[in-house]
Design an enzyme around this catalytic site. Structure first.
Site, PDB file in Angstrom:
ATOM      1  N   THR A 118     -67.784 -66.445  51.940  1.00 29.97           N
ATOM      2  CA  THR A 118     -67.542 -67.556  51.031  1.00 29.97           C
ATOM      3  C   THR A 118     -68.802 -67.984  50.300  1.00 29.97           C
ATOM      4  O   THR A 118     -68.735 -68.471  49.166  1.00 29.97           O
ATOM      5  CB  THR A 118     -66.942 -68.752  51.804  1.00 29.97           C
ATOM      6  OG1 THR A 118     -65.737 -68.327  52.437  1.00 29.97           O
ATOM      7  CG2 THR A 118     -66.640 -69.913  50.887  1.00 29.97           C
ATOM      8  N   SER A 131     -65.906 -61.436  55.544  1.00 28.33           N
ATOM      9  CA  SER A 131     -66.336 -61.042  56.887  1.00 28.33           C
ATOM     10  C   SER A 131     -65.159 -60.649  57.770  1.00 28.33           C
ATOM     11  O   SER A 131     -65.358 -60.132  58.866  1.00 28.33           O
ATOM     12  CB  SER A 131     -67.138 -62.162  57.551  1.00 28.33           C
ATOM     13  OG  SER A 131     -66.323 -63.281  57.834  1.00 28.33           O
ATOM     14  N   THR A 140     -68.078 -66.810  57.366  1.00 27.86           N
ATOM     15  CA  THR A 140     -68.054 -67.579  58.609  1.00 27.86           C
ATOM     16  C   THR A 140     -67.042 -67.065  59.626  1.00 27.86           C
ATOM     17  O   THR A 140     -67.139 -67.378  60.814  1.00 27.86           O
ATOM     18  CB  THR A 140     -67.753 -69.059  58.313  1.00 27.86           C
ATOM     19  OG1 THR A 140     -66.515 -69.160  57.603  1.00 27.86           O
ATOM     20  CG2 THR A 140     -68.864 -69.688  57.475  1.00 27.86           C
TER      21      THR A 140
END
Length: 329
Positions: free
Chosen positions: A12, A59, A92
């Site tokens: 992000t 991710s 994250t």
């Protein structure tokens, strides 16, 4: 002036939203690491920065095959480019797993900081730019040495071993559960540490000098009321996994049906680690499981236990030695 390497993998923090209220459907990889860094003159004022773009995607798509080249790039900058610290931008969703792998495998005392964002750069209340500035401040801090790999988010500095994502979208989406974060970047811009990791990591890790060119397959099985053990037997039949982490209920326990399947796994040479789905508390050795050589996963979350088991299996298949790693790392 100190020199920092910023290595980009996406997430992000690299995204742009379609509009200023786009907190959910933004596009990851819209910005390169160089573009992000070049827009922040506050960084250029305090250190020299070298950037490297390893990946630029969500991710959710990170796999162990990405950890290995990332480890090599980080090592290159630390030892060949002789930078003072490394910052890795990362999504994250799985940053805690990447962080723990590096925490156990890179033999350095220099700071390695992983940073991400919960909101894209161009939306209201974005945390992207400030998180990156904070991460670089930590990497520059003399007090950050010998702290292992750290994750910085929302002003908190977390150890790779304890940090975990606890919220889907809020900017305070990271927690270190019972143990708390290592420190913070305070309102005056200073880096303040209040504790340090005590388990073995980086230069003191038993895996720091080990050659890692591939990792064995380890699966996680989630226990629940009524679990039959069929998933465990499926994994055995596939004949691919070398280890199974069971995310057990309560204190790392599971149904009698799962127990029977896990015993079958051990008999097939698969190493089994007991962990807990709770998120807090230790999983300790229990007398009822002693005959089956199940490893007690301590307080590691299942996804962290998986990483430690992968690395342990690169060194040994002896369950007493693997149990020792779980007590020490």
């Amino acid at each position: 002036m100190k020199k920092i390497a910023v290595i980009g993998t996406g997430g992000t923090i690299s995204a742009l939203g379609e509009h200023r209220l786009d907190f959910t459907n933004y596009r990851t990889g819209s910005l390169t690491t160089e573009e992000i860094v070049n827009e922040l003159h506050e960084i250029r004022d305090v250190c020299e920065v070298e950037t490297s773009q390893l990946e630029n995607f969500s991710s959710c798509d990170i796999t162990p095959t990405h950890w290995l080249p990332l480890k090599e790039v980080v090592t290159h900058y630390l030892f060949e480019r002789n930078v003072d610290g490394v910052v890795i931008t990362h999504g994250t969703s799985t940053m805690e797993e990447t962080a723990y792998f590096l925490h156990l495998t890179i033999p350095t005392t220099k700071p390695i900081v992983i940073v991400g964002a919960q909101r894209p750069k161009n939306v209201f209340g974005s945390d992207a730019e400030l998180n990156l500035i904070h991460a670089i401040k930590v990497a520059l801090s003399n007090d950050a040495h010998r702290k292992g790999v750290m994750i910085v988010l929302n002003g908190g500095i977390h150890s790779a071993r304890e940090a975990t994502k606890v919220d889907t979208y809020r900017i305070d989406g990271l927690s270190s559960s019972d143990y708390g974060f290592l420190g913070m970047i305070d309102a005056d811009g200073t880096v303040q540490f209040y504790r340090k990791p005590t388990r073995k990591h980086t230069v003191d890790s038993p895996f720091a000098k080990m050659r890692v060119d591939a990792l064995p397959e380890v699966a996680i099985v989630y226990s629940y009321a009524g679990a039959s053990g069929d998933m465990i037997r499926f994994l055995i039949e596939q004949n691919k996994v070398k280890g199974i982490v069971i995310a057990g209920t309560g204190a790392g326990k599971f149904s009698s049906y799962e127990k029977e399947a896990l015993i079958e796994a051990v008999q097939k040479g698969i190493v089994v680690v007991r962990s807990s789905r709770l998120g807090n508390g230790r999983v300790v050795p229990l007398r009822e499981y002693e005959p089956y050589r199940f490893i007690a996963g301590d307080n590691l979350l299942p996804q962290k236990a998986r990483i430690l088991l992968m690395l342990s299996l690169k060194k040994t298949s002896d369950w007493t030695e693997i149990q020792r790693f779980f007590h020490e790392c």
